[in-house]
Design a protein around this motif. Sequence first.
Motif, PDB file in Angstrom:
ATOM      1  N   LEU A 169       1.051  -1.088  -0.264  1.00  0.00           N
ATOM      2  CA  LEU A 169      -0.055   0.085  -0.049  1.00  0.00           C
ATOM      3  C   LEU A 169       0.958   1.516  -0.002  1.00  0.00           C
ATOM      4  CD1 LEU A 169      -2.917   0.916   0.259  1.00  0.00           C
ATOM      5  CD2 LEU A 169      -2.330   0.973   2.864  1.00  0.00           C
ATOM      6  N   GLY A 170       0.396   2.221  -0.556  1.00  0.00           N
ATOM      7  CA  GLY A 170       1.129   3.356  -0.634  1.00  0.00           C
ATOM      8  C   GLY A 170       0.670   4.387  -1.668  1.00  0.00           C
ATOM      9  N   ARG A 171       1.108   5.799  -1.352  1.00  0.00           N
ATOM     10  CA  ARG A 171       0.846   6.917  -2.362  1.00  0.00           C
ATOM     11  C   ARG A 171       1.605   6.817  -3.799  1.00  0.00           C
ATOM     12  NH1 ARG A 171       1.512  12.784   0.004  1.00  0.00           N
ATOM     13  NH2 ARG A 171       0.270  13.190  -1.976  1.00  0.00           N
ATOM     14  N   SER A 172       1.057   7.217  -4.769  1.00  0.00           N
ATOM     15  CA  SER A 172       1.652   6.999  -5.949  1.00  0.00           C
ATOM     16  C   SER A 172       3.036   7.748  -5.883  1.00  0.00           C
ATOM     17  CB  SER A 172       0.871   8.032  -7.038  1.00  0.00           C
ATOM     18  OG  SER A 172      -0.256   7.628  -7.082  1.00  0.00           O
ATOM     19  N   GLY A 173       4.013   7.044  -6.564  1.00  0.00           N
ATOM     20  CA  GLY A 173       5.563   7.562  -6.538  1.00  0.00           C
ATOM     21  C   GLY A 173       6.279   7.065  -5.253  1.00  0.00           C
ATOM     22  N   HIS A 230      -3.148   1.707  -4.172  1.00  0.00           N
ATOM     23  CA  HIS A 230      -3.254   2.848  -3.245  1.00  0.00           C
ATOM     24  C   HIS A 230      -4.749   2.900  -2.802  1.00  0.00           C
ATOM     25  CE1 HIS A 230      -3.729   4.913  -7.238  1.00  0.00           C
ATOM     26  NE2 HIS A 230      -4.950   4.871  -6.857  1.00  0.00           N
ATOM     27  N   TRP A 231      -5.714   1.840  -3.179  1.00  0.00           N
ATOM     28  CA  TRP A 231      -6.869   1.488  -2.715  1.00  0.00           C
ATOM     29  C   TRP A 231      -6.998   0.749  -1.518  1.00  0.00           C
ATOM     30  CZ3 TRP A 231      -9.878   5.370  -3.431  1.00  0.00           C
ATOM     31  CH2 TRP A 231      -9.845   6.124  -4.861  1.00  0.00           C
ATOM     32  N   PRO A 232      -7.479   1.095  -0.429  1.00  0.00           N
ATOM     33  CA  PRO A 232      -7.626   0.172   0.805  1.00  0.00           C
ATOM     34  C   PRO A 232      -8.155  -0.972   0.699  1.00  0.00           C
ATOM     35  CG  PRO A 232      -7.771   2.548   1.377  1.00  0.00           C
ATOM     36  CD  PRO A 232      -7.954   2.498  -0.185  1.00  0.00           C
ATOM     37  N   GLU A 233      -9.416  -1.007  -0.144  1.00  0.00           N
ATOM     38  CA  GLU A 233     -10.211  -1.932  -0.189  1.00  0.00           C
ATOM     39  C   GLU A 233      -9.580  -3.369  -0.943  1.00  0.00           C
ATOM     40  OE1 GLU A 233     -11.941   0.818  -3.472  1.00  0.00           O
ATOM     41  OE2 GLU A 233     -10.923   0.872  -1.336  1.00  0.00           O
ATOM     42  N   GLY A 237       0.698   6.958 -11.613  1.00  0.00           N
ATOM     43  CA  GLY A 237      -0.021   8.076 -10.666  1.00  0.00           C
ATOM     44  C   GLY A 237       0.908   9.419 -10.792  1.00  0.00           C
ATOM     45  N   GLU A 238       2.046   9.376 -10.961  1.00  0.00           N
ATOM     46  CA  GLU A 238       2.708  10.596 -11.060  1.00  0.00           C
ATOM     47  C   GLU A 238       2.497  11.280 -12.250  1.00  0.00           C
ATOM     48  OE1 GLU A 238       6.737  10.015  -8.053  1.00  0.00           O
ATOM     49  OE2 GLU A 238       6.640   8.970  -9.836  1.00  0.00           O
ATOM     50  N   THR A 282      -5.852   7.149 -11.353  1.00  0.00           N
ATOM     51  CA  THR A 282      -4.544   6.568 -10.775  1.00  0.00           C
ATOM     52  C   THR A 282      -4.243   7.348  -9.515  1.00  0.00           C
ATOM     53  OG1 THR A 282      -3.357   8.098 -12.118  1.00  0.00           O
ATOM     54  CG2 THR A 282      -3.574   6.090 -12.971  1.00  0.00           C
ATOM     55  N   MET A 283      -5.080   7.900  -8.859  1.00  0.00           N
ATOM     56  CA  MET A 283      -4.653   8.855  -7.903  1.00  0.00           C
ATOM     57  C   MET A 283      -5.076   8.221  -6.209  1.00  0.00           C
ATOM     58  SD  MET A 283      -5.785  12.616  -8.883  1.00  0.00           S
ATOM     59  CE  MET A 283      -5.092  13.243 -10.421  1.00  0.00           C
TER      60      MET A 283
END
Length: 530
Positions: free
Chosen positions: A35-39, A227-230, A431-432, A457-458
């Motif tokens: 899990l994590g943010r884009s980049g 990056h999606w928790p589900e 995402g970037e 993609t965010m």
Amino acid sequence: MSFIKLENVTKKFKGVEVLKNISVEIDEGKVLGILGRSGAGKSVLINMLRGMKEYKPDSGRVIYNVAICPECLRVEPPSFEGKVCGCGSKFSVREVDFWNCDKKTFAAVRRRIAIMLQRTFALYEDDTVIDNVIKSMPDLEYETALYHALDLLEMVQMSHRITHIARDLSGGEKQRVVLARQLAKEPMVFLADEPTGTLDPQTAELIHDALLEGVKDKGITMIITSHWPEVMRDLSDYAIWIEKGEIIEEGDPDDVVARFMEQVPAPEKVKEFERETPIIKMVDVKKHYYSIDRGVVKAVDGVDLTVYEGEIFGVVGLSGAGKTTLSRIIIGITEPSSGKVCVRLGDEWIDMTEKGPLGRGRVTPYLGILHQEYSLYPHRDVLGNLTEAISLELPAEFARMKAIYVLKAVGFDEEYAENLLDKYPDELSGGERHRVALAQVLIREPRIIILDEPTGTMDPITRVQVTDSILKAREELNQTFLIISHDMDFVLDVCDRASLMRGGRILKTGEPESIVGDLTPDEKRGMLRE
């Protein structure tokens, strides 16, 4: 004994650490969620596990504990130890230092790893769906491969498209065929890099179900980034949260997701918008075309629409509702079959069906659009993409300042934005790239901005930042936004009004909250994440 082990892995690109001392173990048959943010470094880690040569670690080791046949070098998971290979020899377990082993062993392990990449549809574009899957099984007799391909396509719910040519499929359909092709290889490890990041929730659910049935339930070891928790909650047995290349949380997926979601800020509240002056008018607009497969297709069928200056207006509906065609008609890319489309410039209304510099050409400089299938100039760095590539000629220092400002508006912090300017598109995560493409639209400060599926993609944090930047742009620059989306949650957060499209028609226009009550069960599954 773990199946896959990463020991203190570090990776740098141009002197910048994108993975920092990563250590994690994955047991056979388990699913690791990243899990994590884009980049954050998720895609780098996936490509490293796949053996892509540009992603060799600078330090640390990637270990695969595998069962290898000494005669034919067939590679299987460690549970095959002592079993008889098809060539007659017995498998024996061996620790393989993936990036430091001999070429034959490296290739043998790599062949047993399947991968799905975000926004990459590795298909034979001119072949049918069924032939694409069959080609993934070259060692099987045709009839055996055919029946197996049919089973896989049924599992990914693509049986209704088996004779269609791959290039004619939608993005979600292509992604499902890619999944069937990868499963056809019967891999020992399945890597999935944001496999649902750009899909609507309904199509994403189909991919999730297929991954559960075709990978997890069959005991195939999987590493999936999202990056999606589900995605983490539904698919993974163990989760790690990566931030700026470092593992900052790991453990039970529910616990890691809960801590990740604590970092997501609440978006700013949309102030009540007073509608005064119209800026876009559509009257009885139609776009019909003929398809050999489907006959007459009514992509847009008698649409009336008014958008006011400074308004943030959403057009929502499932894939195929006609949203993108509608946006292309407004901006003048697609000619309507009939009807009237006008955009106000100053005190004058311009007919967008009238070609040339005296027609819609007068309005074009004041319009900005982020296409769903956006692209950046691959041979220009980010700064070049935000300036010279779009004919925005500014003094060098001012260009950097303006570029950093707009990159901050789409979710990058100042230090990250500064480092981003000299990178090229192929060095960015999906995402970037998406956010840079959005910045490319915003930096020209157009009067009207059309965003076609802007949140695909965010990650949730960036999504809130983009919401806030749209509200800020409206307040400071009096910009008008038309947002085309299947993400009803985003529309609820940012839009003043919205229209619901279904079958080329607008069924209802009103406050976003009132639209939710008119969604069908399929639309709710397809447009609401929770």
